[in-house]
Design an enzyme around this catalytic site. Structure first.
Site, PDB file in Angstrom:
ATOM      1  N   GLY A  46       0.834  -1.194   0.000  1.00 57.14           N
ATOM      2  CA  GLY A  46       0.000   0.000   0.000  1.00 57.14           C
ATOM      3  C   GLY A  46       0.865   1.239   0.000  1.00 57.14           C
ATOM      4  CD  GLN A  51       3.175   5.800   3.187  1.00 61.06           C
ATOM      5  OE1 GLN A  51       2.234   5.272   2.609  1.00 61.06           O
ATOM      6  NE2 GLN A  51       4.121   5.114   3.797  1.00 61.06           N
ATOM      7  CB  CYS A  93       5.302   2.185   7.938  1.00 58.50           C
ATOM      8  SG  CYS A  93       4.783   3.784   7.290  1.00 58.50           S
ATOM      9  CG  LEU A  94       6.330   1.287   1.759  1.00 57.76           C
ATOM     10  CD1 LEU A  94       5.750   1.525   0.368  1.00 57.76           C
ATOM     11  CD2 LEU A  94       7.440   0.235   1.699  1.00 57.76           C
ATOM     12  CG  HIS A 135      -0.588   1.005   7.526  1.00 58.70           C
ATOM     13  ND1 HIS A 135       0.374   0.563   8.411  1.00 58.70           N
ATOM     14  CD2 HIS A 135       0.069   1.869   6.700  1.00 58.70           C
ATOM     15  CE1 HIS A 135       1.530   1.144   8.145  1.00 58.70           C
ATOM     16  NE2 HIS A 135       1.381   1.931   7.101  1.00 58.70           N
ATOM     17  CD  GLU A 136      -1.364   2.304   2.953  1.00 57.18           C
ATOM     18  OE1 GLU A 136      -1.006   3.487   2.891  1.00 57.18           O
ATOM     19  OE2 GLU A 136      -0.566   1.369   3.129  1.00 57.18           O
ATOM     20  CG  HIS A 139       0.030   6.544   5.985  1.00 59.99           C
ATOM     21  ND1 HIS A 139       1.116   7.103   6.620  1.00 59.99           N
ATOM     22  CD2 HIS A 139       0.404   5.270   5.696  1.00 59.99           C
ATOM     23  CE1 HIS A 139       2.089   6.203   6.716  1.00 59.99           C
ATOM     24  NE2 HIS A 139       1.682   5.076   6.182  1.00 59.99           N
TER      25      HIS A 139
END
Ligand code: K1U
Ligand code: ZN
Length: 190
Positions: A46, A51, A93-94, A135-136, A139
């Site tokens: 994702g 991000q 997490c990226l 999670h997204e 963000h």
């Protein structure tokens, strides 16, 4: 299509509450295209707009391994309509590379979003897909998975992050150079 620079923790850009997309413009279409490329390149399951430095409520998700663009979701202005159950999942997490921690989330969610055609659709998901959706969407509200951890686990996560980040930055720079792209210098120190 381009691989975009990832915004890394603790950049303030990860803490904003994103604004809704008002219209599907060429700019939105290009951003989505580049986000998909960036997610697959990372690789990740994702990616959310903050991000990559955007303040729009957009996220892309593909939880299939190996990746399969047929399973790609583009979610514009997503909202969670229903949550049920409870599940513990090891999340990454990226924007916090190198850190994986267990987080408790709802086990099943129903999410409403818009696609690139401007059509509203609903997704009912469980397991990794439900975790990733939460999670997204977090963000897009400036919330990180670290915020769901106990103080002790949070401290452990940051310790791992500080230790492993320099190697990750070097590896990513090498990878981008091979693709002919120059990586941006990190915007903030952990
Ligand atoms: O939003 C992000 O930072 C992406 C993140 C999403 C996520 C992963 C796991 C649980 C919840 C949310 C990632 O994709 S981290 C990388 C990752 O988990 C992965 C990478 C390649 C294959 C499989 C998983
Ligand atoms: Zn993340």
């Amino acid at each position: 299509m381009a691989v975009l620079d990832l915004v890394l923790y603790p950049d303030d850009a990860l803490r904003i509450s994103c604004r809704p997309v008002e219209a599907i413009t060429d700019e939105v279409r290009k951003l989505v295209e580049d986000m998909v490329e960036t997610m697959y390149d990372a690789p990740g399951v994702g990616l959310a707009a903050p991000q990559v430095g955007s303040d729009l409520r957009i996220t892309v998700i593909d939880c299939s391994v190996p990746e399969d663009p047929a399973n790609l979701w583009v979610l514009i202005n997503p909202t969670i309509l229903e949550r049920s159950g409870s599940i513990i999942w090891e999340e990454g997490c990226l924007s916090i590379p190198g850190v994986y921690m267990e987080v408790r989330r709802a086990e099943r969610v129903v999410v409403k979003a818009m696609n690139l055609k401007g059509e509203t659709y609903e997704i009912e998901a469980d397991g990794l897909e439900a975790v990733c959706l939460q999670h997204e969407i977090d963000h897009l509200n400036g919330v990180l998975f670290l915020d769901h951890l106990s103080r002790l686990k949070h401290r452990m996560a940051l310790k791992t992050y500080k230790r492993t980040l320099p190697a990750w930055i070097e590896e990513r720079a090498e990878k981008l150079k091979k693709k002919g792209q120059e990586p941006a210098p990190p915007r903030s120190e952990p």
